[in-house]
Design a protein around this motif. Structure first.
Motif, PDB file in Angstrom:
ATOM      1  N   SER A 152       0.833  -1.207   0.000  1.00 45.12           N
ATOM      2  CA  SER A 152       0.000   0.000   0.000  1.00 45.12           C
ATOM      3  C   SER A 152       0.867   1.256   0.000  1.00 45.12           C
ATOM      4  O   SER A 152       0.430   2.318  -0.459  1.00 45.12           O
ATOM      5  CB  SER A 152      -0.940   0.002   1.211  1.00 45.12           C
ATOM      6  N   ALA A 153       2.110   1.141   0.497  1.00 46.00           N
ATOM      7  CA  ALA A 153       3.022   2.286   0.496  1.00 46.00           C
ATOM      8  C   ALA A 153       3.505   2.628  -0.903  1.00 46.00           C
ATOM      9  O   ALA A 153       4.057   3.711  -1.129  1.00 46.00           O
ATOM     10  CB  ALA A 153       4.221   2.000   1.406  1.00 46.00           C
ATOM     11  N   ARG A 154       3.327   1.726  -1.863  1.00 47.11           N
ATOM     12  CA  ARG A 154       3.745   1.989  -3.240  1.00 47.11           C
ATOM     13  C   ARG A 154       2.735   2.857  -3.993  1.00 47.11           C
ATOM     14  O   ARG A 154       2.992   3.270  -5.120  1.00 47.11           O
ATOM     15  CB  ARG A 154       3.929   0.661  -3.992  1.00 47.11           C
ATOM     16  N   VAL A 155       1.593   3.098  -3.377  1.00 46.53           N
ATOM     17  CA  VAL A 155       0.517   3.865  -4.010  1.00 46.53           C
ATOM     18  C   VAL A 155       0.590   5.309  -3.542  1.00 46.53           C
ATOM     19  O   VAL A 155       0.704   5.579  -2.345  1.00 46.53           O
ATOM     20  CB  VAL A 155      -0.855   3.255  -3.655  1.00 46.53           C
ATOM     21  N   ASP A 156       0.507   6.243  -4.492  1.00 47.03           N
ATOM     22  CA  ASP A 156       0.527   7.667  -4.144  1.00 47.03           C
ATOM     23  C   ASP A 156      -0.839   8.155  -3.670  1.00 47.03           C
ATOM     24  O   ASP A 156      -0.915   9.027  -2.815  1.00 47.03           O
ATOM     25  CB  ASP A 156       0.989   8.494  -5.345  1.00 47.03           C
ATOM     26  N   ALA A 157      -1.906   7.597  -4.236  1.00 44.13           N
ATOM     27  CA  ALA A 157      -3.249   8.023  -3.838  1.00 44.13           C
ATOM     28  C   ALA A 157      -4.235   6.903  -4.097  1.00 44.13           C
ATOM     29  O   ALA A 157      -4.199   6.261  -5.152  1.00 44.13           O
ATOM     30  CB  ALA A 157      -3.667   9.277  -4.599  1.00 44.13           C
ATOM     31  N   ALA A 360      -0.784  17.255 -10.772  1.00 44.32           N
ATOM     32  CA  ALA A 360      -0.426  18.636 -10.453  1.00 44.32           C
ATOM     33  C   ALA A 360       0.315  18.716  -9.130  1.00 44.32           C
ATOM     34  O   ALA A 360       1.293  19.459  -8.988  1.00 44.32           O
ATOM     35  CB  ALA A 360      -1.677  19.507 -10.421  1.00 44.32           C
ATOM     36  N   ALA A 361      -0.134  17.940  -8.133  1.00 44.28           N
ATOM     37  CA  ALA A 361       0.543  17.929  -6.837  1.00 44.28           C
ATOM     38  C   ALA A 361       1.951  17.380  -6.969  1.00 44.28           C
ATOM     39  O   ALA A 361       2.888  17.869  -6.330  1.00 44.28           O
ATOM     40  CB  ALA A 361      -0.259  17.080  -5.841  1.00 44.28           C
ATOM     41  N   SER A 362       2.123  16.383  -7.825  1.00 47.41           N
ATOM     42  CA  SER A 362       3.452  15.814  -8.048  1.00 47.41           C
ATOM     43  C   SER A 362       4.389  16.824  -8.683  1.00 47.41           C
ATOM     44  O   SER A 362       5.546  16.971  -8.285  1.00 47.41           O
ATOM     45  CB  SER A 362       3.339  14.567  -8.924  1.00 47.41           C
ATOM     46  N   LEU A 363       3.897  17.544  -9.682  1.00 48.59           N
ATOM     47  CA  LEU A 363       4.730  18.549 -10.347  1.00 48.59           C
ATOM     48  C   LEU A 363       5.071  19.703  -9.411  1.00 48.59           C
ATOM     49  O   LEU A 363       6.160  20.266  -9.466  1.00 48.59           O
ATOM     50  CB  LEU A 363       3.999  19.087 -11.580  1.00 48.59           C
ATOM     51  N   ALA A 364       4.127  20.036  -8.533  1.00 54.80           N
ATOM     52  CA  ALA A 364       4.349  21.181  -7.642  1.00 54.80           C
ATOM     53  C   ALA A 364       5.349  20.870  -6.540  1.00 54.80           C
ATOM     54  O   ALA A 364       6.108  21.744  -6.109  1.00 54.80           O
ATOM     55  CB  ALA A 364       3.017  21.624  -7.031  1.00 54.80           C
ATOM     56  N   THR A 365       5.354  19.621  -6.087  1.00 57.64           N
ATOM     57  CA  THR A 365       6.193  19.266  -4.939  1.00 57.64           C
ATOM     58  C   THR A 365       7.420  18.457  -5.305  1.00 57.64           C
ATOM     59  O   THR A 365       8.308  18.267  -4.479  1.00 57.64           O
ATOM     60  CB  THR A 365       5.379  18.465  -3.909  1.00 57.64           C
ATOM     61  N   GLY A 366       7.413  17.934  -6.514  1.00 60.73           N
ATOM     62  CA  GLY A 366       8.526  17.087  -6.917  1.00 60.73           C
ATOM     63  C   GLY A 366       8.337  15.648  -6.524  1.00 60.73           C
ATOM     64  O   GLY A 366       9.127  14.787  -6.857  1.00 60.73           O
ATOM     65  N   ALA A 367       7.275  15.354  -5.783  1.00 57.77           N
ATOM     66  CA  ALA A 367       6.953  13.980  -5.391  1.00 57.77           C
ATOM     67  C   ALA A 367       5.459  13.891  -5.152  1.00 57.77           C
ATOM     68  O   ALA A 367       4.854  14.836  -4.667  1.00 57.77           O
ATOM     69  CB  ALA A 367       7.708  13.575  -4.115  1.00 57.77           C
ATOM     70  N   MET A 396       0.427  18.969 -19.208  1.00 53.58           N
ATOM     71  CA  MET A 396       1.513  18.167 -18.616  1.00 53.58           C
ATOM     72  C   MET A 396       2.463  17.691 -19.703  1.00 53.58           C
ATOM     73  O   MET A 396       3.687  17.749 -19.565  1.00 53.58           O
ATOM     74  CB  MET A 396       0.923  16.941 -17.896  1.00 53.58           C
ATOM     75  N   GLU A 397       1.876  17.209 -20.821  1.00 54.74           N
ATOM     76  CA  GLU A 397       2.695  16.677 -21.885  1.00 54.74           C
ATOM     77  C   GLU A 397       3.534  17.781 -22.528  1.00 54.74           C
ATOM     78  O   GLU A 397       4.698  17.584 -22.885  1.00 54.74           O
ATOM     79  CB  GLU A 397       1.809  16.017 -22.918  1.00 54.74           C
ATOM     80  N   SER A 398       2.956  18.993 -22.650  1.00 51.96           N
ATOM     81  CA  SER A 398       3.691  20.086 -23.276  1.00 51.96           C
ATOM     82  C   SER A 398       4.876  20.541 -22.433  1.00 51.96           C
ATOM     83  O   SER A 398       5.831  21.120 -22.921  1.00 51.96           O
ATOM     84  CB  SER A 398       2.746  21.269 -23.527  1.00 51.96           C
ATOM     85  N   LYS A 399       4.790  20.237 -21.092  1.00 53.66           N
ATOM     86  CA  LYS A 399       5.890  20.602 -20.211  1.00 53.66           C
ATOM     87  C   LYS A 399       6.916  19.482 -20.077  1.00 53.66           C
ATOM     88  O   LYS A 399       7.832  19.558 -19.271  1.00 53.66           O
ATOM     89  CB  LYS A 399       5.332  20.965 -18.838  1.00 53.66           C
ATOM     90  N   GLY A 400       6.672  18.400 -20.867  1.00 56.63           N
ATOM     91  CA  GLY A 400       7.657  17.318 -20.884  1.00 56.63           C
ATOM     92  C   GLY A 400       7.540  16.354 -19.749  1.00 56.63           C
ATOM     93  O   GLY A 400       8.469  15.614 -19.461  1.00 56.63           O
ATOM     94  N   PHE A 401       6.373  16.317 -19.073  1.00 57.61           N
ATOM     95  CA  PHE A 401       6.213  15.380 -17.962  1.00 57.61           C
ATOM     96  C   PHE A 401       6.203  13.932 -18.478  1.00 57.61           C
ATOM     97  O   PHE A 401       5.534  13.630 -19.411  1.00 57.61           O
ATOM     98  CB  PHE A 401       4.895  15.669 -17.223  1.00 57.61           C
TER      99      PHE A 401
END
Length: 401
Positions: A152-157, A360-367, A396-401
């Motif tokens: 369960s720790a492998r899941v972000d949400a 969006a939360a991932s991009l904002a925080t880096g994780a 997201m795709e345009s920013k290269g995510f």
């Protein structure tokens, strides 16, 4: 952005596979990963997708006896290579969330249920097994529980299909889960005229569904009951059934749909994680008599159905009598309108909003950030959805995510 959808196994078309179909419509370029696949048993839509299987697929008889391979499933999931994918959505009922993703990938788990056979339904499943299988389950269940908790720790949400499941996710994994109800194909059902002279039970005939309560109750009172479905309990149910009980076994969808539209009411005596069948019956304009527990508390509101408090013949019959006292006042259109709040387009919009918020939360925080509180993304169709401050996937795709 590369997207992978991980589904536990693809050997039939049930509620979990209907959710998978909508996820594939939401993300049409996503690849599917699964433990075992039987293309002939799934919809043409799913069968046409790119599907990767685990090494279990190569074991003779795996497609038919996949459940016996449960001890090998953690190894099989961890051998699936998802290193090329930026977004992973796991569809969990059997094990699925245990896949290994990149550290910078976003992993969202849509949980239909933590594995029932090693958690809250462990003793129910064990009682129905032969002694040799009981012994194996007793040996393998503890390490499977440990693995299930640790992964369960492998899941972000987490997303739960009901508040009932969200509470179980909290109990077993100590993780919060947002709630997004699964999709119901409302347009596949319709209100029909004609005689309605029988009650209906429909679904898999297994112990926890408690179809035996309905069979005993309707045998006792000589009311007509039609049972559609197959499973390990079929012969036992026939042994306790009287002449007013009809067993039709497995039926094609047109037959099932006709019975849903022409029954007096659906009888739903089991405790389900969510329960799509009651909503399909309400989409057909017919009421539901359900055990007051689990997902029925979210799908069968008091003003749209009849609930009974105990899984006993007496409690069920009390609800049946309450229904029959007002049967002529049932508003079929209102029942269908209630079911429309669970339509596929509603599910897709809420899932899109949720997933993009996690990205969006991932991009904002880096994780990726784990959820802090239980929230429900299910709102009546005529209400605005919560404001979401994030970019669309195209951004997201345009920013290269």
């Amino acid at each position: 952005m590369k997207i992978a959808i991980v589904h536990y196994w693809l050997v039939s078309m049930r509620g979990g596979e209907k959710v998978l179909e909508e996820l594939c419509r939401l993300y049409p370029t996503a690849d599917i990963f699964t433990l075992v696949l039987d293309r002939d048993a799934i919809s043409p839509f799913l069968a046409s997708r790119t599907i990767h299987t685990s090494f279990l697929q190569r074991i003779p008889g795996a497609r038919k006896h996949y459940q016996k391979l449960l001890p090998l499933m953690p190894f099989a999931l961890e051998h699936l290579d998802l290193s090329a994918y930026d977004l992973v959505i796991s569809s969990e009922s059997g094990p699925a969330k245990g896949v290994i993703t990149r550290p910078d990938a976003v992993h969202v788990c849509y949980c239909h249920s933590p594995m029932r056979y090693v958690w809250d339904h462990y003793h129910v499943y064990r009682r129905d097994l032969p002694w040799s299988a009981q012994l194996l389950l007793m040996l393998f269940a503890p390490p499977l529980r440990a693995w299930d908790c640790s992964t369960s720790a492998r899941v972000d949400a987490f997303v739960a299909n009901s508040h009932h499941v969200a509470r179980r996710i909290k109990r077993y994994y100590n993780r919060e889960a947002d709630v997004i109800h699964p999709p119901v194909a409302i347009d596949d059902f319709a209100i029909e005229d004609g005689s309605k002279d029988f009650y209906l039970c429909a679904g898999q005939l297994v112990t926890y569904k408690r179809i035996d309560i309905a069979v005993r109750a309707f045998t006792k009172t000589n009311r007509r009951l039609v049972v559609i479905g197959e499973g390990a309990q079929l012969e036992k149910l026939k042994q306790i059934a009287g002449p007013t009980i009809t067993f039709l076994g497995h039926q094609p969808f047109p037959v099932l749909r006709e019975h849903m539209a022409r029954c007096r009411a659906l009888v739903f005596p089991g405790e389900e994680d969510f329960g799509i069948v009651p909503l399909e019956v309400m989409a057909s304009g017919r009421p539901v008599i359900a055990f007051d527990a689990g997902g029925a508390r979210e799908t069968v509101p008091p003003n749209r159905g009849f609930r009974f408090a105990e899984q006993t013949v007496e409690s069920l019959l009390d609800a049946v009598e309450r229904f029959e006292a007002v049967e002529n006042e049932i508003d079929s259109v209102a029942l269908r309108q209630h079911a429309s709040g669970f339509a596929p387009d509603v599910f897709r919009e809420r899932m899109r909003n949720f997933v993009e918020a996690r990205i969006a939360a991932s991009l904002a925080t880096g994780a990726p950030a784990a959820g802090e509180t239980v929230r429900s993304w299910n709102r009546p169709a005529n209400e605005d959805h919560p404001p979401v401050a994030f970019a669309r996937l195209g951004d997201m795709e345009s920013k290269g995510f």
